[in-house]
Scaffold this active site. Structure first.
Site, PDB file in Angstrom:
ATOM      1  N   ASP A  30     -51.892  43.678 -27.967  1.00 50.51           N
ATOM      2  CA  ASP A  30     -50.700  43.474 -27.125  1.00 50.51           C
ATOM      3  C   ASP A  30     -50.100  44.836 -26.779  1.00 50.51           C
ATOM      4  O   ASP A  30     -50.013  45.731 -27.622  1.00 50.51           O
ATOM      5  CB  ASP A  30     -49.676  42.617 -27.878  1.00 50.51           C
ATOM      6  CG  ASP A  30     -48.600  42.074 -26.952  1.00 50.51           C
ATOM      7  OD1 ASP A  30     -48.557  40.842 -26.770  1.00 50.51           O
ATOM      8  OD2 ASP A  30     -47.807  42.874 -26.414  1.00 50.51           O
ATOM      9  N   ASN A  83     -46.660  30.674 -27.191  1.00 52.73           N
ATOM     10  CA  ASN A  83     -45.438  30.368 -26.469  1.00 52.73           C
ATOM     11  C   ASN A  83     -45.815  29.531 -25.251  1.00 52.73           C
ATOM     12  O   ASN A  83     -46.751  29.870 -24.520  1.00 52.73           O
ATOM     13  CB  ASN A  83     -44.743  31.661 -26.030  1.00 52.73           C
ATOM     14  CG  ASN A  83     -44.260  32.465 -27.228  1.00 52.73           C
ATOM     15  OD1 ASN A  83     -43.800  31.908 -28.213  1.00 52.73           O
ATOM     16  ND2 ASN A  83     -44.386  33.779 -27.157  1.00 52.73           N
ATOM     17  N   GLY A  89     -40.381  31.339 -24.408  1.00 52.42           N
ATOM     18  CA  GLY A  89     -40.709  32.770 -24.444  1.00 52.42           C
ATOM     19  C   GLY A  89     -41.997  33.147 -23.751  1.00 52.42           C
ATOM     20  O   GLY A  89     -42.434  34.298 -23.842  1.00 52.42           O
ATOM     21  N   GLN A  90     -42.619  32.186 -23.050  1.00 55.02           N
ATOM     22  CA  GLN A  90     -43.858  32.547 -22.345  1.00 55.02           C
ATOM     23  C   GLN A  90     -43.524  33.403 -21.122  1.00 55.02           C
ATOM     24  O   GLN A  90     -42.680  33.030 -20.302  1.00 55.02           O
ATOM     25  CB  GLN A  90     -44.625  31.290 -21.911  1.00 55.02           C
ATOM     26  CG  GLN A  90     -45.990  31.634 -21.314  1.00 55.02           C
ATOM     27  CD  GLN A  90     -46.835  30.401 -20.990  1.00 55.02           C
ATOM     28  OE1 GLN A  90     -46.387  29.259 -21.134  1.00 55.02           O
ATOM     29  NE2 GLN A  90     -48.056  30.644 -20.552  1.00 55.02           N
ATOM     30  N   HIS A  96     -52.605  32.241 -23.937  1.00 52.85           N
ATOM     31  CA  HIS A  96     -52.949  33.278 -24.918  1.00 52.85           C
ATOM     32  C   HIS A  96     -52.437  32.888 -26.288  1.00 52.85           C
ATOM     33  O   HIS A  96     -51.350  32.337 -26.430  1.00 52.85           O
ATOM     34  CB  HIS A  96     -52.411  34.654 -24.501  1.00 52.85           C
ATOM     35  CG  HIS A  96     -50.968  34.649 -24.114  1.00 52.85           C
ATOM     36  ND1 HIS A  96     -50.525  34.195 -22.900  1.00 52.85           N
ATOM     37  CD2 HIS A  96     -49.873  35.044 -24.792  1.00 52.85           C
ATOM     38  CE1 HIS A  96     -49.212  34.307 -22.833  1.00 52.85           C
ATOM     39  NE2 HIS A  96     -48.782  34.808 -23.980  1.00 52.85           N
ATOM     40  N   LEU A  97     -53.248  33.217 -27.259  1.00 49.30           N
ATOM     41  CA  LEU A  97     -52.910  32.998 -28.668  1.00 49.30           C
ATOM     42  C   LEU A  97     -52.533  34.357 -29.248  1.00 49.30           C
ATOM     43  O   LEU A  97     -53.333  35.296 -29.227  1.00 49.30           O
ATOM     44  CB  LEU A  97     -54.152  32.442 -29.374  1.00 49.30           C
ATOM     45  CG  LEU A  97     -54.120  32.257 -30.890  1.00 49.30           C
ATOM     46  CD1 LEU A  97     -53.094  31.210 -31.301  1.00 49.30           C
ATOM     47  CD2 LEU A  97     -55.514  31.845 -31.390  1.00 49.30           C
ATOM     48  N   HIS A  98     -51.286  34.458 -29.736  1.00 48.59           N
ATOM     49  CA  HIS A  98     -50.878  35.693 -30.412  1.00 48.59           C
ATOM     50  C   HIS A  98     -51.374  35.642 -31.854  1.00 48.59           C
ATOM     51  O   HIS A  98     -51.199  34.627 -32.538  1.00 48.59           O
ATOM     52  CB  HIS A  98     -49.347  35.801 -30.480  1.00 48.59           C
ATOM     53  CG  HIS A  98     -48.635  35.950 -29.174  1.00 48.59           C
ATOM     54  ND1 HIS A  98     -48.170  37.157 -28.712  1.00 48.59           N
ATOM     55  CD2 HIS A  98     -48.278  35.039 -28.239  1.00 48.59           C
ATOM     56  CE1 HIS A  98     -47.542  36.986 -27.558  1.00 48.59           C
ATOM     57  NE2 HIS A  98     -47.588  35.709 -27.247  1.00 48.59           N
TER      58      HIS A  98
HETATM   59  P1  5GP Z   1     -45.836  35.645 -24.004  1.00 49.81           P
HETATM   60  O1  5GP Z   1     -44.432  36.195 -23.975  1.00 49.81           O
HETATM   61  O2  5GP Z   1     -46.223  35.101 -22.645  1.00 49.81           O
HETATM   62  O3  5GP Z   1     -46.101  34.686 -25.112  1.00 49.81           O
HETATM   63  O4  5GP Z   1     -46.772  36.877 -24.322  1.00 49.81           O
HETATM   64  C1  5GP Z   1     -47.235  37.761 -23.357  1.00 49.81           C
HETATM   65  C2  5GP Z   1     -47.627  39.004 -24.095  1.00 49.81           C
HETATM   66  O5  5GP Z   1     -48.455  39.761 -23.256  1.00 49.81           O
HETATM   67  C3  5GP Z   1     -46.435  39.875 -24.478  1.00 49.81           C
HETATM   68  O6  5GP Z   1     -46.410  40.050 -25.882  1.00 49.81           O
HETATM   69  C4  5GP Z   1     -46.687  41.180 -23.726  1.00 49.81           C
HETATM   70  O7  5GP Z   1     -46.324  42.305 -24.476  1.00 49.81           O
HETATM   71  C5  5GP Z   1     -48.181  41.116 -23.454  1.00 49.81           C
HETATM   72  N1  5GP Z   1     -48.601  41.778 -22.236  1.00 49.81           N
HETATM   73  C6  5GP Z   1     -48.049  41.645 -20.996  1.00 49.81           C
HETATM   74  N2  5GP Z   1     -48.720  42.368 -20.099  1.00 49.81           N
HETATM   75  C7  5GP Z   1     -49.732  42.978 -20.779  1.00 49.81           C
HETATM   76  C8  5GP Z   1     -50.769  43.884 -20.377  1.00 49.81           C
HETATM   77  O8  5GP Z   1     -50.910  44.258 -19.219  1.00 49.81           O
HETATM   78  N3  5GP Z   1     -51.613  44.302 -21.354  1.00 49.81           N
HETATM   79  C9  5GP Z   1     -51.501  43.900 -22.650  1.00 49.81           C
HETATM   80  N4  5GP Z   1     -52.391  44.381 -23.516  1.00 49.81           N
HETATM   81  N5  5GP Z   1     -50.536  43.054 -23.055  1.00 49.81           N
HETATM   82  C10 5GP Z   1     -49.662  42.599 -22.139  1.00 49.81           C
END
Ligand code: 5GP
Ligand code: ZN
Length: 110
Positions: A30, A83, A89-90, A96-98
């Site tokens: 991330d 999320n 929080g998405q 995507h799976l964190h």
């Molecule tokens: P969400 O908030 O949708 O659950 O998570 C999206 C995640 O993607 C966030 O933690 C954010 O930091 C990460 N992210 C967003 N854009 C990029 C990118 O261009 N490259 C990488 N490696 N991570 C990203």
């Protein structure tokens, strides 16, 4: 999908180093890590969120890939997060799976 940042990582239009790749998923760090280890595991096909799919094979595969990555990184304890929707929080609308680890996790999450 055009204008999807994660599709561009899959297609290699954005040159993010991959931690893991197989026929169905890729994983990468991330860009804004919330823990010492913060990896995203994503399907190669564009799916906007987890509620947009009934593909048990793919969903199981994402967790299985996560388990392998966690083991490879020596992570005994870790947290998975998906999320789903803006209020949850998405921010990126490609499933995507964190995978978070390397520190004590708090509960409940914010
Ligand atoms: P969400 O908030 O949708 O659950 O998570 C999206 C995640 O993607 C966030 O933690 C954010 O930091 C990460 N992210 C967003 N854009 C990029 C990118 O261009 N490259 C990488 N490696 N991570 C990203
Ligand atoms: Zn996408």
């Amino acid at each position: 999908m055009e204008d999807c940042i994660f599709c561009k990582i899959v297609s290699r239009d954005i040159d993010t180093p991959l931690i893991y790749e197989d026929d169905k998923v890729v994983a990468f760090n991330d860009v804004n890590p919330q823990a010492p280890v913060h990896i995203l595991i994503i399907p190669k096909i564009h799916i906007a969120s987890v509620k947009e799919t009934e593909d048990k094979n793919l969903l199981g595969h994402m967790l299985s890939a996560g388990n392998q990555i966690a083991e490879k990184n020596g992570m005994e304890d870790f947290r998975y997060i998906i999320n789903t929707g803006e209020k949850a929080g998405q921010t990126v609308f490609h499933l995507h799976l964190h995978l978070l680890g390397g520190r004590k996790m708090n509960w409940p999450p914010g």
